[in-house]
Design a protein around this motif. Structure first.
Motif, mmCIF file in Angstrom:
data_model
loop_
_atom_site.group_PDB
_atom_site.id
_atom_site.type_symbol
_atom_site.label_atom_id
_atom_site.label_comp_id
_atom_site.label_asym_id
_atom_site.label_seq_id
_atom_site.Cartn_x
_atom_site.Cartn_y
_atom_site.Cartn_z
ATOM 1 N N TYR A 166 0.673 -1.457 -0.075
ATOM 2 C CA TYR A 166 -0.292 0.042 0.020
ATOM 3 C C TYR A 166 1.068 1.874 -0.162
ATOM 4 N N CYS B 190 -6.061 1.333 -6.458
ATOM 5 C CA CYS B 190 -6.134 0.066 -5.949
ATOM 6 C C CYS B 190 -7.165 -0.327 -7.168
ATOM 7 N N TYR C 114 -9.154 -1.181 1.236
ATOM 8 C CA TYR C 114 -8.136 -0.318 0.375
ATOM 9 C C TYR C 114 -8.711 1.550 0.484
#
Length: 356
Positions: free
Chosen positions: A248, A254, A276
């Motif tokens: 991340y 994403c 996300y």
């Protein structure tokens, strides 16, 4: 006493057993934050591990090294009956999905012991074959006293019903990073690497975008040698969860590229989307989820041409324009906190029509 019955494995064994991460994340968000008094996990007989991982919150029943299919099945049935006996005096029992690993316990608890049974529907692959167990799953859900579904689009419904697209503990919602973007946005695709999740689409797309970085993590068949011809595509395979979370830090967007033509995607909401959001990432989805009303995320149709156009559009946006897609914290807490789930459990259990 409220009991939870699921089919997860100990978190520390996920990578070793090649077990899916998403169900564990979902279940442990509820378990660790006090949504249930006790949890029993009926581990599928395809998984085997040494040692006792049970604790005060969760008891694991199952996991076998037997090679004989008959003994594996018998052991699984006995574990189901053992679980049913242990919970027979409970006030309410919630099942995470109804599957081959827990159906015997469901039937014994519901129809022999007569305990109030409720269900959580996360995913289901339909079948029109009357000889298939999956053909009868919708009826089993409807025979419960109430149901929570992650998808509002599922054909499996119940009169005592609430839709909640996922769960996210408040402490897992991260601060938003609003630093200026790099020269080009970087993208993440994670999960099961197959046609249902749109993996062929993402590969075909980024092979045409050599200047845009793609990071891939998950289980599935991947031609690693062929990917070497595309240095912008970085494949990490199936990772330890802590290592996966490090990805991340490298990405901005994403991808959730499920094919809306697959029936499986009507009975599913990809819980990764909520994760996300919790990390302040921009989400690009090929399905306009009604379950995410109030969230800011990017939508496009399912196809390479549309996806390429949307990726290029995102790369052309200013930092201020991109930041509006990053901050979904308040709506995430309001709709999907553990506290909101407990409220939904109470509402369904206290529905007078279905209480007894």
């Amino acid at each position: 006493m409220r009991i939870f019955i699921c089919s997860i494995v100990p978190n520390e064994l996920i990578l070793k057993l090649n077990a899916p991460q998403a169900p564990n994340n979902f279940c442990f968000n509820l378990i660790d934050n006090g949504a249930f008094d006790k949890t029993y996990s009926l581990v599928p007989p395809t998984y085997y591990y040494d040692g006792n991982y049970s604790n005060s919150l969760i008891s694991y029943l199952g996991g076998t090294k037997d090679q004989n299919k008959i003994w594996k099945s018998l052991r699984a049935v006995l574990n189901n009956i053992k679980c049913a006996w242990k919970v027979r005096k409970s006030d309410a029992i919630w099942f995470y999905n109804i599957c081959a690993a827990n159906v015997v316990a469901y039937l014994v608890i519901r129809f022999i012991f007569g305990v109030s049974v409720y269900t959580i529907l996360l995913d289901h692959t339909p079948s029109n074959n009357r000889l298939s167990f999956r053909y009868y799953v919708p009826r089993l859900f409807r025979l419960s006293k109430g149901m929570i579904s992650l998808s509002s689009r599922s054909p499996i419904t119940h009169p005592n019903f609430i839709c909640k697209a996922g769960v996210m503990a408040k402490e897992k919602i991260q601060p938003i990073n609003k630093q200026p973007k790099a020269q080009s946005l970087r993208f993440l695709f994670s999960g099961k690497l197959d046609a249902i999740t749109g993996f062929p689409l993402v590969l075909g797309t980024f092979k045409q975008l050599p200047d845009i970085e793609l990071y891939v993590s998950g289980l599935g068949e991947v031609d690693i040698e062929a990917l070497k011809a595309y240095p912008n595509i970085h494949y990490f395979g199936y990772m330890e969860y802590a290592e996966y979370l490090e990805l991340y830090k490298k990405v901005d967007v994403c991808l959730s590229l499920r094919d809306p033509q697959f029936e499986e995607n009507l009975n599913n909401f990809p819980s990764k989307i909520l994760e996300y959001f919790s990390y302040g990432k921009i989400v690009l989805s090929t399905i306009d989820y009604p379950e995410l009303s109030g969230f800011n995320f990017v939508k496009c149709t399912f196809g390479e041409e549309s996806l390429i156009a949307e990726i290029k559009r995102l790369n052309s946006l200013s930092d201020d324009e991109l930041n509006k897609y990053k901050d979904n914290r308040l709506v995430l807490e309001r709709n999907f906190s553990v506290e909101s789930w407990v409220e939904s459990f109470n509402e369904i259990e206290n529905n007078v029509k279905y209480k007894n």
